[in-house]
Design a protein around this motif. Structure first.
Motif, PDB file in Angstrom:
ATOM      1  N   TRP A  56       0.831  -1.215   0.000  1.00  0.00           N
ATOM      2  CA  TRP A  56       0.000   0.000   0.000  1.00  0.00           C
ATOM      3  C   TRP A  56       0.861   1.260   0.000  1.00  0.00           C
ATOM      4  O   TRP A  56       0.629   2.183   0.767  1.00  0.00           O
ATOM      5  N   GLY A 115      10.486   5.814   7.531  1.00  0.00           N
ATOM      6  CA  GLY A 115       9.290   5.045   7.193  1.00  0.00           C
ATOM      7  C   GLY A 115       8.249   5.253   8.262  1.00  0.00           C
ATOM      8  O   GLY A 115       8.357   6.186   9.086  1.00  0.00           O
ATOM      9  N   GLY A 116       7.262   4.363   8.298  1.00  0.00           N
ATOM     10  CA  GLY A 116       6.140   4.531   9.211  1.00  0.00           C
ATOM     11  C   GLY A 116       6.441   4.115  10.641  1.00  0.00           C
ATOM     12  O   GLY A 116       6.013   4.770  11.587  1.00  0.00           O
ATOM     13  N   SER A 117       7.183   3.015  10.810  1.00  0.00           N
ATOM     14  CA  SER A 117       7.441   2.539  12.179  1.00  0.00           C
ATOM     15  C   SER A 117       8.200   3.586  12.981  1.00  0.00           C
ATOM     16  O   SER A 117       7.872   3.848  14.146  1.00  0.00           O
ATOM     17  N   VAL A 120       5.950   6.534  13.919  1.00  0.00           N
ATOM     18  CA  VAL A 120       5.138   6.270  15.111  1.00  0.00           C
ATOM     19  C   VAL A 120       6.016   6.335  16.360  1.00  0.00           C
ATOM     20  O   VAL A 120       5.667   6.952  17.369  1.00  0.00           O
ATOM     21  N   TYR A 149      -2.695  -1.321  13.462  1.00  0.00           N
ATOM     22  CA  TYR A 149      -1.292  -1.590  13.120  1.00  0.00           C
ATOM     23  C   TYR A 149      -0.532  -0.268  13.128  1.00  0.00           C
ATOM     24  O   TYR A 149      -0.928   0.685  12.450  1.00  0.00           O
ATOM     25  N   HIS A 150       0.530  -0.214  13.918  1.00  0.00           N
ATOM     26  CA  HIS A 150       1.315   1.017  14.010  1.00  0.00           C
ATOM     27  C   HIS A 150       2.801   0.712  13.874  1.00  0.00           C
ATOM     28  O   HIS A 150       3.641   1.368  14.487  1.00  0.00           O
ATOM     29  N   GLY A 151       3.126  -0.312  13.085  1.00  0.00           N
ATOM     30  CA  GLY A 151       4.523  -0.592  12.801  1.00  0.00           C
ATOM     31  C   GLY A 151       5.117  -1.611  13.750  1.00  0.00           C
ATOM     32  O   GLY A 151       4.456  -2.123  14.658  1.00  0.00           O
ATOM     33  N   GLU A 222      -5.696   4.795  13.223  1.00  0.00           N
ATOM     34  CA  GLU A 222      -5.663   4.915  11.762  1.00  0.00           C
ATOM     35  C   GLU A 222      -7.051   5.413  11.340  1.00  0.00           C
ATOM     36  O   GLU A 222      -8.058   4.867  11.819  1.00  0.00           O
ATOM     37  N   SER A 227      -3.999  -2.979   8.135  1.00  0.00           N
ATOM     38  CA  SER A 227      -3.573  -4.374   8.295  1.00  0.00           C
ATOM     39  C   SER A 227      -4.497  -5.178   9.192  1.00  0.00           C
ATOM     40  O   SER A 227      -4.489  -6.407   9.150  1.00  0.00           O
ATOM     41  N   ASP A 255      -2.732   8.100  12.575  1.00  0.00           N
ATOM     42  CA  ASP A 255      -1.687   7.362  11.861  1.00  0.00           C
ATOM     43  C   ASP A 255      -2.147   7.203  10.411  1.00  0.00           C
ATOM     44  O   ASP A 255      -2.953   6.328  10.085  1.00  0.00           O
ATOM     45  N   VAL A 257      -0.280   6.493   7.805  1.00  0.00           N
ATOM     46  CA  VAL A 257       0.762   5.839   7.002  1.00  0.00           C
ATOM     47  C   VAL A 257       0.147   5.181   5.757  1.00  0.00           C
ATOM     48  O   VAL A 257       0.711   5.269   4.661  1.00  0.00           O
ATOM     49  N   ILE A 258      -1.023   4.568   5.912  1.00  0.00           N
ATOM     50  CA  ILE A 258      -1.698   3.995   4.731  1.00  0.00           C
ATOM     51  C   ILE A 258      -2.654   5.008   4.103  1.00  0.00           C
ATOM     52  O   ILE A 258      -2.692   5.178   2.881  1.00  0.00           O
ATOM     53  N   LYS A 284       4.880   5.725   3.380  1.00  0.00           N
ATOM     54  CA  LYS A 284       4.381   5.073   2.164  1.00  0.00           C
ATOM     55  C   LYS A 284       4.144   6.039   0.978  1.00  0.00           C
ATOM     56  O   LYS A 284       5.054   6.333   0.228  1.00  0.00           O
TER      57      LYS A 284
HETATM   58  N1  PLP Z   1       1.416   2.632  10.645  1.00  0.00           N
HETATM   59  C1  PLP Z   1       0.543   2.072   9.794  1.00  0.00           C
HETATM   60  C2  PLP Z   1      -0.895   2.479   9.842  1.00  0.00           C
HETATM   61  C3  PLP Z   1       0.978   1.140   8.848  1.00  0.00           C
HETATM   62  O1  PLP Z   1       0.100   0.547   8.035  1.00  0.00           O
HETATM   63  C4  PLP Z   1       2.350   0.817   8.798  1.00  0.00           C
HETATM   64  C5  PLP Z   1       2.844  -0.154   7.805  1.00  0.00           C
HETATM   65  O2  PLP Z   1       2.103  -0.814   7.106  1.00  0.00           O
HETATM   66  C6  PLP Z   1       3.214   1.425   9.712  1.00  0.00           C
HETATM   67  C7  PLP Z   1       2.730   2.334  10.613  1.00  0.00           C
HETATM   68  C8  PLP Z   1       4.677   1.081   9.691  1.00  0.00           C
HETATM   69  O3  PLP Z   1       5.258   1.584   8.546  1.00  0.00           O
HETATM   70  P1  PLP Z   1       6.635   0.992   7.980  1.00  0.00           P
HETATM   71  O4  PLP Z   1       6.320  -0.398   7.517  1.00  0.00           O
HETATM   72  O5  PLP Z   1       6.999   1.954   6.890  1.00  0.00           O
HETATM   73  O6  PLP Z   1       7.619   1.002   9.071  1.00  0.00           O
END
Ligand code: PLP
Length: 459
Positions: A56, A115-117, A120, A149-151, A222, A227, A255, A257-258, A284
């Motif tokens: 995504w 990235g997303g993790s 967060v 899901y937050h990484g 989110e 996820s 969040d 990220v998606i 993303k």
């Molecule tokens: N937050 C959300 C809502 C996500 O969907 C994701 C990854 O899918 C993340 C955080 C983590 O992102 P990353 O995989 O870039 O570390």
């Protein structure tokens, strides 16, 4: 190199994320070789319509030469510039300013991650810092949603409520809590918007009361859970949760990220309800996966409180070598240009409407219990009894069948826990891409239905 030798090297040396390592050794990798538009080609020459935009993330689609050019040009001129101390670079400055311009409300301050993790993770660290320097150091607990899901950073995995991210990892859940997800299809009090919103508001209030408002820092959500099974809350849910968080004196973190960068129609998911969070995490679609980057967007109020509250002359000790990487920032700027001036957002909205109409037609399929779509983010929940909304037994191994038949039919989607199929096609999809995606998915469902055990389970 022949695909077989690559598969052997992969098996011997490459550790893959989110998979059974032994299962992967037995199955071997599907090696992806090239891509254009919404179509991937693997090392065996098999073409696959990418109904998931990589993970995504490839929102603009594959093969945009203009992105390749800005990345190459930036690499030639200045491949790296630290964001540490007082150093900066033009692409990072311009990208931060452009994000501040595009983001809702007063989210005017941007901290770049990889990235997303780590976005967060950075948000959690900044929230802790904020409360410590503004004289409320007891506010430490974070609340998130079940199925969220937050990484998979150490802190983010605690906010994540997907069991395999906790099991065996000693995720730090002492300060992290979860309330039920706004899941209309399986809400015990019914699927009306009022019932779903009331349940979430009551759950957040109850959790804060249980922990004590003086101990709770923030609520993370989110705008649409990805996820966890593409759970789409009713209109008004985000606003109700934002208002409740404010009333409870806790921060609201979206969040995105998606859901960011056109995935659900508008540029950001919170725009559906006209909500301005205190902090927003993104990644993303920010660079559409062409280069790694994430960002935390922070409101004027939080930024100012940290800047003014931090001990004078002392560094605020949070940073990554690759924060504000100039190549990723240059890519991000071009990707944002493609969304807004290149017609990608508009195309995504058109394609999303066509996709939603097509998926709605599949609602009659014997295996389909629920279809939920926002823009080009969709979840199709499979059941073995439509009237009773019965989750398929894990013994049926539906996710394995879906993956196998999906590959045979040339389509990529994701099968989540509880046999929920997730889609996030690129925003560049043509009408033909969308129709092909739908036809291949329907064929895949029919193939799964033809498996003797599956048909027997439905009888
Ligand atoms: N937050 C959300 C809502 C996500 O969907 C994701 C990854 O899918 C993340 C955080 C983590 O992102 P990353 O995989 O870039 O570390």
């Amino acid at each position: 190199m022949r695909p077989n030798s690559l598969i052997e090297l992969d098996r011997d040396h490459l550790i893959h994320p989110v998979i059974s390592w032994k299962g992967h050794e037995a199955r071997g990798a599907t090696v992806l070789q090239s891509a254009k538009g919404a179509t991937l080609t693997d090392a065996e020459g098999h073409t696959l319509l990418d109904g998931f935009s990589g993970l995504w993330c490839v929102n603009v689609g594959y093969g945009h030469e203009s992105i390749v050019e800005v990345a190459a040009e930036q690499m030639r001129r200045l491949p790296y510039a630290t964001g540490y101390f007082h150093f900066s670079s033009e692409p990072a400055i311009r990208l931060a300013a452009r994000l501040a311009e595009l983001a809702p409300g007063d989210l005017n301050h941007v901290y770049f991650t990889l990235g997303g993790s780590d976005a967060v993770d950075s948000a959690v660290r900044f929230i802790r810092y904020y409360y410590n320097v503004t004289g409320r150091p007891t506010k430490k607990h974070m609340i998130a949603l079940e199925r969220g899901y937050h990484g998979s950073s150490t802190i983010g995995a605690g906010l994540t409520a997907i069991q395999s991210f906790h099991d065996g990892f000693d995720a730090p859940t002492q300060l992290q809590h979860h309330i039920p997800s706004p899941y209309p299809y399986r809400n015990p009090a019914g699927d009306s918007a009022e019932a779903v919103i009331a349940a979430s508001v009551a759950a957040l209030k109850a959790k804060v009361e249980e922990l004590g408002a003086d101990n709770v820092a923030a609520f993370f959500a989110e705008p649409i859970q990805g996820s966890g099974g593409v759970i789409v809350p009713p209109d008004g849910w985000l606003k109700a949760m934002r208002d409740t968080a404010r009333e409870l004196d806790i921060l609201f973190v979206a969040d995105e990220v998606i859901t960011g960068f056109g995935r659900t129609g508008p540029l950001f998911g919170v725009e559906h309800d006209g909500v301005v969070p205190d902090l927003m995490t993104t990644a993303k679609g920010l660079t559409s996966g062409y280069s790694p980057m994430g960002a935390v967007l922070m409101s004027d109020r939080i930024y100012r409180a940290i800047a003014d509250g931090a001990p004078a002359g002392k560094p605020i000790g949070h940073g990554f070598t690759y924060s504000a990487h100039p190549v990723s920032a240059a890519v991000g700027l071009e990707v944002l240009r493609l969304y807004t001036e290149g017609g990608i957002l508009e195309n995504g909205r058109r394609a999303g409407a066509r996709f939603a109409a097509g998926l709605a037609r599949l609602a009659d399929h014997p295996l389909v219990g629920d279809v939920r779509v926002r823009g080009l983010l969709a979840g199709v929940e499979l059941v073995t009894n439509k009237a009773k909304r019965t989750k398929p037994s894990p013994d049926l191994g539906l996710s394995g069948h879906l993956a196998r038949f999906g590959y045979k039919n040339g389509v990529i989607f994701r099968a989540f826990a509880d046999d929920i199929v997730g889609f996030a096609p690129p925003l560049c999809c043509t009408d033909e891409d969308i129709d092909t995606l739908l036809a291949r998915f329907e064929q895949t469902l029919n193939d799964v239905l033809d498996v003797a055990d599956v048909r027997a389970a439905l009888a």
